[in-house]
Enzyme design. Structure first.
Site, PDB file in Angstrom:
ATOM      1  N   GLU A  37       1.614   3.335   2.423  1.00 28.17           N
ATOM      2  CA  GLU A  37       2.896   2.645   2.567  1.00 28.17           C
ATOM      3  C   GLU A  37       3.568   2.918   3.907  1.00 28.17           C
ATOM      4  O   GLU A  37       4.290   2.064   4.438  1.00 28.17           O
ATOM      5  CB  GLU A  37       3.845   3.050   1.427  1.00 28.17           C
ATOM      6  CG  GLU A  37       3.454   2.518   0.062  1.00 28.17           C
ATOM      7  CD  GLU A  37       2.495   3.420  -0.692  1.00 28.17           C
ATOM      8  OE1 GLU A  37       2.267   3.179  -1.899  1.00 28.17           O
ATOM      9  OE2 GLU A  37       1.962   4.387  -0.085  1.00 28.17           O
ATOM     10  N   GLU A  45      -1.105   5.239  -7.188  1.00 26.78           N
ATOM     11  CA  GLU A  45      -0.012   5.681  -8.053  1.00 26.78           C
ATOM     12  C   GLU A  45      -0.328   5.432  -9.525  1.00 26.78           C
ATOM     13  O   GLU A  45       0.046   6.226 -10.387  1.00 26.78           O
ATOM     14  CB  GLU A  45       1.275   4.970  -7.655  1.00 26.78           C
ATOM     15  CG  GLU A  45       1.821   5.472  -6.319  1.00 26.78           C
ATOM     16  CD  GLU A  45       2.969   4.631  -5.789  1.00 26.78           C
ATOM     17  OE1 GLU A  45       4.049   5.180  -5.571  1.00 26.78           O
ATOM     18  OE2 GLU A  45       2.767   3.412  -5.604  1.00 26.78           O
ATOM     19  N   GLY A  79       0.007   1.347  -4.731  1.00 27.77           N
ATOM     20  CA  GLY A  79       0.275   1.280  -6.160  1.00 27.77           C
ATOM     21  C   GLY A  79      -0.953   1.561  -7.005  1.00 27.77           C
ATOM     22  O   GLY A  79      -0.845   2.064  -8.123  1.00 27.77           O
ATOM     23  N   ALA A  92       0.098  -2.906  -3.940  1.00 28.79           N
ATOM     24  CA  ALA A  92       1.060  -3.936  -4.317  1.00 28.79           C
ATOM     25  C   ALA A  92       0.690  -5.268  -3.668  1.00 28.79           C
ATOM     26  O   ALA A  92      -0.144  -5.334  -2.768  1.00 28.79           O
ATOM     27  CB  ALA A  92       2.461  -3.515  -3.890  1.00 28.79           C
TER      28      ALA A  92
END
Length: 255
Positions: A129, A109, A106, A61
């Site tokens: 994270e 993911e 991300g 992110a």
């Protein structure tokens, strides 16, 4: 635009394009959702490659953007974040992630939203994270555990450590490791082969497997049974069986 869609010979390439690290900011997330929904609608796209370029898939992110968000802002944003990735995961066509370099947070993911993952020898994957005092928020706690099992997923999520391509392969986090220069070529070849297959049957297979992973076996078997019987109404089934009887197995042409 930070994500582009290129379509050729039935294969759509979702190309991340936000140098230098393809950080997945809000605009990129929204664009992913928009293009995933377009791919879902388009009949000329029969299989998909997700690619970040030769050097990096997506390093996560946009931390600076996230740092500026307070609790209220993230409460309002978190659902849209997940929805953008879920739109990719629910593309009813075969999807392969072509992973080079970093696929973190991300980025990892997003790779988890694909049906198949081909990684370069230079790939590094992880869910870091926890090192920010957070947990994965775009599906990582759910899709990673379903893919590699809860204890292995917890190891990666609890520690935030990165794994190289060989360990990712051993964990089942990726499905194939190839030289970095060949990642896109091999991912495209995988997608192109499936793009020539029976589109409705492929959609049925994907939905049956994915639904079965999310529910009890009786419900999963009902989905399988309904799709299996329903496919007998398709032209592809008729063509496939006729070709098998007349020409032998594996020779049917579905386009």
């Amino acid at each position: 635009m930070t994500v582009h869609l290129e379509v050729a010979e039935g294969v759509g390439t979702l190309r991340l394009d936000r140098p230098p690290m393809n950080a997945l900011d809000v605009a990129t997330q929204d664009r992913l959702k928009e293009l995933a929904e377009e791919i879902t609608r388009r009949e000329d796209v029969r299989a998909v490659v997700i690619f970040g370029g030769e050097k990096v898939f997506a390093a996560g992110a946009d931390i600076k953007e996230m740092q500026a968000m307070d609790h209220t802002a993230m409460v309002l944003r978190a659902r849209a974040l997940q929805d953008s990735f879920t739109a990719v995961a629910r593309i009813p066509k075969p999807v392969v992630a072509a992973v080079t370099g970093y696929a973190l947070g991300g980025g990892c993911e997003l790779a988890l939203c694909a049906d198949f993952r081909i990684a370069g020898e230079n790939a590094k994957l992880g869910q870091p994270e926890i090192l920010l005092g957070l947990i994965p928020g775009a599906g990582g706690t759910q899709r990673l555990a379903r893919l590699i099992g809860p204890s292995r997923a917890k190891d990666l999520i609890f520690t935030g450590r990165q794994v190289k391509a060989d360990e990712a392969l051993a964990l089942g986090l990726v499905d194939r490791v190839v030289p970095a220069a060949e990642v896109y070529e091999q991912a495209h070849a995988w997608a192109a082969k499936l793009a020539k297959g029976p589109a409705i049957a492929l959609r049925a297979a994907k939905e049956a497997v994915d639904t079965g992973l999310e529910t009890d076996i009786d419900t999963g078997l009902a989905v399988e049974r309904n799709w299996f019987a329903g496919l007998f109404a398709t032209e592809d089934r008729e063509r496939g069986m006729r070709s098998f009887v007349e020409d032998g197995p594996g020779k049917a042409k579905f386009l």
